[in-house]
Each structure stands twice: as C-alpha cells, then as structure tokens.
Design a protein around this motif. Structure first.
Motif, PDB file in Angstrom:
ATOM      1  N   ALA A  13      -7.967  47.376  60.349  1.00  0.00           N
ATOM      2  CA  ALA A  13      -7.802  47.267  61.806  1.00  0.00           C
ATOM      3  C   ALA A  13      -8.483  48.407  62.558  1.00  0.00           C
ATOM      4  CB  ALA A  13      -6.318  47.224  62.156  1.00  0.00           C
ATOM      5  N   TYR A  14      -8.499  49.585  61.963  1.00  0.00           N
ATOM      6  CA  TYR A  14      -9.074  50.747  62.640  1.00  0.00           C
ATOM      7  C   TYR A  14     -10.494  51.071  62.193  1.00  0.00           C
ATOM      8  CZ  TYR A  14      -4.535  51.419  64.647  1.00  0.00           C
ATOM      9  OH  TYR A  14      -3.384  51.221  65.350  1.00  0.00           O
ATOM     10  N   ARG A  15     -11.003  50.278  61.317  1.00  0.00           N
ATOM     11  CA  ARG A  15     -12.327  50.539  60.754  1.00  0.00           C
ATOM     12  C   ARG A  15     -13.407  49.912  61.636  1.00  0.00           C
ATOM     13  NH1 ARG A  15     -13.842  52.309  55.840  1.00  0.00           N
ATOM     14  NH2 ARG A  15     -15.946  51.756  55.278  1.00  0.00           N
ATOM     15  N   GLU A  16     -14.418  50.681  61.982  1.00  0.00           N
ATOM     16  CA  GLU A  16     -15.524  50.183  62.798  1.00  0.00           C
ATOM     17  C   GLU A  16     -16.694  49.703  61.947  1.00  0.00           C
ATOM     18  OE1 GLU A  16     -15.623  49.716  66.116  1.00  0.00           O
ATOM     19  OE2 GLU A  16     -13.527  50.306  66.132  1.00  0.00           O
ATOM     20  N   GLU A  17     -16.852  50.294  60.778  1.00  0.00           N
ATOM     21  CA  GLU A  17     -18.003  49.956  59.937  1.00  0.00           C
ATOM     22  C   GLU A  17     -17.660  48.818  58.976  1.00  0.00           C
ATOM     23  OE1 GLU A  17     -16.487  53.203  58.872  1.00  0.00           O
ATOM     24  OE2 GLU A  17     -16.980  53.807  60.899  1.00  0.00           O
ATOM     25  N   LEU A  24     -12.428  50.344  50.507  1.00  0.00           N
ATOM     26  CA  LEU A  24     -11.045  50.332  50.981  1.00  0.00           C
ATOM     27  C   LEU A  24     -10.119  50.984  49.958  1.00  0.00           C
ATOM     28  CD1 LEU A  24     -10.532  46.785  52.560  1.00  0.00           C
ATOM     29  CD2 LEU A  24     -10.898  48.955  53.725  1.00  0.00           C
ATOM     30  N   ASN A  25     -10.326  50.654  48.699  1.00  0.00           N
ATOM     31  CA  ASN A  25      -9.498  51.222  47.645  1.00  0.00           C
ATOM     32  C   ASN A  25      -9.655  52.747  47.594  1.00  0.00           C
ATOM     33  OD1 ASN A  25      -7.581  50.671  45.572  1.00  0.00           O
ATOM     34  ND2 ASN A  25      -9.152  51.121  44.056  1.00  0.00           N
ATOM     35  N   GLU A  26     -10.887  53.233  47.750  1.00  0.00           N
ATOM     36  CA  GLU A  26     -11.129  54.681  47.762  1.00  0.00           C
ATOM     37  C   GLU A  26     -10.437  55.349  48.951  1.00  0.00           C
ATOM     38  OE1 GLU A  26     -15.374  55.258  47.675  1.00  0.00           O
ATOM     39  OE2 GLU A  26     -15.545  54.303  45.706  1.00  0.00           O
ATOM     40  N   GLU A  27     -10.462  54.696  50.119  1.00  0.00           N
ATOM     41  CA  GLU A  27      -9.781  55.249  51.288  1.00  0.00           C
ATOM     42  C   GLU A  27      -8.283  55.339  51.062  1.00  0.00           C
ATOM     43  OE1 GLU A  27     -10.836  53.788  55.203  1.00  0.00           O
ATOM     44  OE2 GLU A  27     -12.842  53.299  54.463  1.00  0.00           O
ATOM     45  N   LEU A  28      -7.712  54.333  50.433  1.00  0.00           N
ATOM     46  CA  LEU A  28      -6.281  54.358  50.121  1.00  0.00           C
ATOM     47  C   LEU A  28      -5.963  55.492  49.157  1.00  0.00           C
ATOM     48  CD1 LEU A  28      -5.771  50.527  49.785  1.00  0.00           C
ATOM     49  CD2 LEU A  28      -4.631  51.984  51.474  1.00  0.00           C
ATOM     50  N   GLU A  29      -6.799  55.648  48.140  1.00  0.00           N
ATOM     51  CA  GLU A  29      -6.597  56.733  47.169  1.00  0.00           C
ATOM     52  C   GLU A  29      -6.721  58.097  47.847  1.00  0.00           C
ATOM     53  OE1 GLU A  29      -5.758  56.706  43.904  1.00  0.00           O
ATOM     54  OE2 GLU A  29      -5.571  54.528  43.892  1.00  0.00           O
ATOM     55  N   HIS A  30      -7.639  58.187  48.802  1.00  0.00           N
ATOM     56  CA  HIS A  30      -7.871  59.454  49.516  1.00  0.00           C
ATOM     57  C   HIS A  30      -6.621  59.924  50.261  1.00  0.00           C
ATOM     58  CE1 HIS A  30     -10.195  62.594  51.447  1.00  0.00           C
ATOM     59  NE2 HIS A  30      -9.746  62.189  52.623  1.00  0.00           N
ATOM     60  N   ARG A  68     -14.791  43.223  60.272  1.00  0.00           N
ATOM     61  CA  ARG A  68     -13.755  42.615  61.105  1.00  0.00           C
ATOM     62  C   ARG A  68     -14.394  41.489  61.899  1.00  0.00           C
ATOM     63  NH1 ARG A  68     -12.116  47.716  63.757  1.00  0.00           N
ATOM     64  NH2 ARG A  68     -12.496  46.486  65.609  1.00  0.00           N
ATOM     65  N   ALA A  69     -13.749  40.349  61.946  1.00  0.00           N
ATOM     66  CA  ALA A  69     -14.335  39.167  62.570  1.00  0.00           C
ATOM     67  C   ALA A  69     -14.424  39.275  64.082  1.00  0.00           C
ATOM     68  CB  ALA A  69     -13.541  37.920  62.179  1.00  0.00           C
ATOM     69  N   GLU A  70     -13.453  39.874  64.738  1.00  0.00           N
ATOM     70  CA  GLU A  70     -13.419  39.851  66.198  1.00  0.00           C
ATOM     71  C   GLU A  70     -14.428  40.773  66.860  1.00  0.00           C
ATOM     72  OE1 GLU A  70     -11.029  41.260  64.350  1.00  0.00           O
ATOM     73  OE2 GLU A  70     -10.770  43.248  65.165  1.00  0.00           O
ATOM     74  N   ARG A  71     -14.974  41.732  66.141  1.00  0.00           N
ATOM     75  CA  ARG A  71     -15.870  42.699  66.772  1.00  0.00           C
ATOM     76  C   ARG A  71     -17.337  42.315  66.657  1.00  0.00           C
ATOM     77  NH1 ARG A  71     -19.072  46.051  64.201  1.00  0.00           N
ATOM     78  NH2 ARG A  71     -18.916  46.236  61.967  1.00  0.00           N
ATOM     79  N   VAL A  72     -17.631  41.217  66.011  1.00  0.00           N
ATOM     80  CA  VAL A  72     -19.003  40.925  65.654  1.00  0.00           C
ATOM     81  C   VAL A  72     -19.618  39.882  66.593  1.00  0.00           C
ATOM     82  CG1 VAL A  72     -20.498  40.155  63.798  1.00  0.00           C
ATOM     83  CG2 VAL A  72     -18.396  41.361  63.264  1.00  0.00           C
TER      84      VAL A  72
END
Length: 134
Positions: A13-17, A24-30, A68-72
């Motif tokens: 939801a907060y990701r722009e890229e 995503l898995n790496e971000e969760l681990e971070h 994200r579908a809505e931003r494109v």
C-alpha cells in the motif's frame, strides 16, 4: 486477515515502485517480520485477484514484477526481443480508444499492452554486425 498478510498488504500500500515477491520478502525481513516466501507469493496472488496489484512484466529470469493497480496510467510497454529491455510510453489516444471499444458485451476497464521489437541500441548493433559481415 492474518498478521502476515496484513504486513504484506501494508508494504504494498505504501510502496511507490514496482516490486518482486522476493523484494517484499526482503523488506519484511529487514523489519524483523519473518514470513515464508510461499506466504508472500500467495498473498501477492490474492492481491492480484482482488485487483489491488497487477503483474507488470516478467523479467529475463522469469521473475514476476508487480505494481499497485490504482496508480498506473495506461501505458504501452515496448519490449526489446534481443536484450529484454522494457520502456513504457504513454499513448492517451490509444488508451481512450481501447477503453471505449466494446467487444461484444465486454467492456475494458484497463489494459496492458506490450509491443515487441528491437530497441534502438539493438537495431544499431545488428546494423553494425550486418555491415561487418559484408
């Protein structure tokens, strides 16, 4: 919704890229939130089915790249068949035509269009190769 799925959805939801499941898995681990890679894949698939996320492309290794579908805004992806590079261009006239177009009783909500060919760099390389053979 499980806490794992909620954490994944929160990152999306907060990701722009654009992102891969592995990113995503790496971000969760971070942030010390340990989730199995299978859970991340399954959650991303649910987000795709819900129309929140869409598959943008598959890279040269076969890895799915999502957004994200809505931003494109509608774009045409120009894919080089030699080097695999992808360039996006906006074509408002084509987008307007496709969204207005009806196919029987099917109305288009959005589209994902890819044009496959050769990028300028690969065209030039092929031209040099052809010239050196003659």
């Amino acid at each position: 919704m499980t806490s794992e799925r909620l954490a994944i959805a929160d990152i999306v939801a907060y990701r722009e890229e654009r992102f891969t499941v592995e990113q995503l898995n790496e971000e969760l681990e971070h942030v010390n939130f340990h989730v199995s890679l299978a859970t991340v894949y399954n959650t991303v698939n649910l987000l795709v089915e819900a129309g929140i996320v869409r598959l943008w492309a598959t890279d040269a290794t076969g890895t799915g790249v999502y957004e994200r579908a809505e931003r494109v805004p509608p774009r045409v992806k120009l894919v080089c068949s030699d080097c695999g590079s992808i360039k996006e261009v906006r074509d408002d006239e084509l987008a307007s035509l496709l969204v207005r177009r009806r196919y029987g009783k099917f109305g288009i909500a959005h589209f994902d269009l890819r044009a496959v060919g050769l990028c300028l760099k690969c065209q030039r390389r092929r031209k040099r190769e052809a010239a050196s053979k003659s």
